[in-house]
Design an enzyme around this catalytic site. Structure first.
Site, PDB file in Angstrom:
ATOM      1  N   ASP A  72     115.583  14.555  56.931  1.00  0.00           N
ATOM      2  CA  ASP A  72     114.785  13.516  57.583  1.00  0.00           C
ATOM      3  C   ASP A  72     115.144  13.379  59.051  1.00  0.00           C
ATOM      4  O   ASP A  72     116.227  12.903  59.395  1.00  0.00           O
ATOM      5  CB  ASP A  72     115.034  12.172  56.884  1.00  0.00           C
ATOM      6  CG  ASP A  72     114.367  12.105  55.522  1.00  0.00           C
ATOM      7  OD1 ASP A  72     113.144  12.335  55.460  1.00  0.00           O
ATOM      8  OD2 ASP A  72     115.069  11.835  54.537  1.00  0.00           O
TER       9      ASP A  72
ATOM     10  N   ASP B 229     107.977  10.696  48.543  1.00  0.00           N
ATOM     11  CA  ASP B 229     109.163  10.435  49.352  1.00  0.00           C
ATOM     12  C   ASP B 229     109.393   8.939  49.512  1.00  0.00           C
ATOM     13  O   ASP B 229     108.633   8.261  50.196  1.00  0.00           O
ATOM     14  CB  ASP B 229     108.984  11.105  50.722  1.00  0.00           C
ATOM     15  CG  ASP B 229     110.240  11.025  51.564  1.00  0.00           C
ATOM     16  OD1 ASP B 229     111.289  10.568  51.061  1.00  0.00           O
ATOM     17  OD2 ASP B 229     110.167  11.432  52.742  1.00  0.00           O
TER      18      ASP B 229
HETATM   19  C1  DX5 Z   1     112.593   7.643  54.712  1.00  0.00           C
HETATM   20  C2  DX5 Z   1     112.832   9.099  54.402  1.00  0.00           C
HETATM   21  C3  DX5 Z   1     113.100   9.378  52.955  1.00  0.00           C
HETATM   22  C4  DX5 Z   1     114.261   8.617  52.406  1.00  0.00           C
HETATM   23  C5  DX5 Z   1     114.553   9.006  50.995  1.00  0.00           C
HETATM   24  O1  DX5 Z   1     112.431   7.496  56.066  1.00  0.00           O
HETATM   25  O2  DX5 Z   1     111.704   9.870  54.754  1.00  0.00           O
HETATM   26  O3  DX5 Z   1     113.244  10.777  52.750  1.00  0.00           O
HETATM   27  O4  DX5 Z   1     115.404   8.753  53.145  1.00  0.00           O
HETATM   28  O5  DX5 Z   1     115.621   8.250  50.551  1.00  0.00           O
HETATM   29  P1  DX5 Z   1     115.500   7.320  49.281  1.00  0.00           P
HETATM   30  O6  DX5 Z   1     115.177   8.244  48.129  1.00  0.00           O
HETATM   31  O7  DX5 Z   1     116.851   6.687  49.181  1.00  0.00           O
HETATM   32  O8  DX5 Z   1     114.388   6.346  49.514  1.00  0.00           O
HETATM   33 ZN    ZN Z   2     111.673  12.054  54.099  1.00  0.00          ZN
END
Ligand code: DX5
Ligand code: ZN
Length: 228
Positions: free
Chosen positions: A36, A179
């Site tokens: 990310d 996501d």
């Molecule tokens: C949010 C990101 C995600 C997130 C996923 O900005 O794009 O990929 O970090 O993490 P979890 O699964 O903890 O929501």
């Molecule tokens: Zn992401």
């Protein structure tokens, strides 16, 4: 869309030890590593850039799924390709048909894949519908971009169902990637609604046994798929 794929999001791990996060993904036999990238502009956090992607690249051949939550992806796409990203996902909110076509051309010229992401409140724009055949992964966000560890917004499910139907009607092989807030408890609903790639940050890295958590998510997803 083929089978179920698990994509651990390393943002949920200790950012001072991302090598370990990638190693966990490898050990847990994940399908792709989700990276990310946030610029403090498109979303309210700052994570890492192409230098970090490059530094992690030597650890594995696993697909590097790079999610660009940045305002000007045109300025950075080449740098992430140089760093070793395999799938470069851009946000529909900062593109139009023309800029998408330019980015698509440069990514494909390097033999890599293009993903297109939308925030929970965004509908897939018309220009993107017309170009769905150029998209390897449609990333449907179920939290607002910025941080790991948020709760999944279940009101996105009807949109997910519509998009998965659209992909099927067109006979495309597009991955549908979910996501945000993926946990063993909501995997069944996500898969029944048409998701096949499960991004999981806290759902993997905040667990006591992160390697085992990858298998748990896969098992839940495959069970739901079997009973669809
Ligand atoms: C949010 C990101 C995600 C997130 C996923 O900005 O794009 O990929 O970090 O993490 P979890 O699964 O903890 O929501
Ligand atoms: Zn992401």
């Amino acid at each position: 869309m083929e089978g179920i794929k698990i994509a651990p999001s390393i943002l949920a791990w200790d950012l001072g030890n991302l090598e370990k996060a990638v190693e966990i993904s490898v050990e847990g036999k994940a399908d792709q590593v989700h990276l990310d990238v946030i610029d403090g502009n498109f979303a309210p956090n700052i994570t890492f850039g192409p230098g970090t992607v490059k530094a992690l690249r030597h650890l594995t051949d696993m697909k590097f799924d790079t999610h660009l939550m940045i305002q000007n992806p045109q300025n950075y796409a080449e740098k992430f390709l140089d760093a070793g990203s395999d799938l470069l996902t851009f946000h529909a909110e900062v593109l139009n048909g023309r800029t998408f076509d330019e980015l698509h051309r440069s990514v494909r010229a390097r033999g890599k894949e293009v993903g297109l992401a939308i925030k929970p409140q965004t509908d897939l724009p018309g220009w993107a519908r017309d170009r769905l055949d150029k998209v390897s992964a449609l990333v449907v966000m179920t939290v607002n971009p910025g941080f790991s560890g948020q709760r999944m917004d279940m009101s996105v499910m009807p949109k997910l169902q519509r998009l998965s139907r659209l992909v099927k009607e067109r006979g495309l092989g597009t991955d549908i990637e979910i996501d945000g807030g993926v946990e063993p408890e909501n995997v069944a609903e996500v898969v029944r609604s048409g998701g096949n790639v499960l991004v999981a940050g806290a759902g993997v890295y905040a667990k006591e046994d992160p390697v085992g958590a990858i298998a748990v998510l896969r098992k839940e997803a495959e069970k739901a798929r079997g009973s669809r």
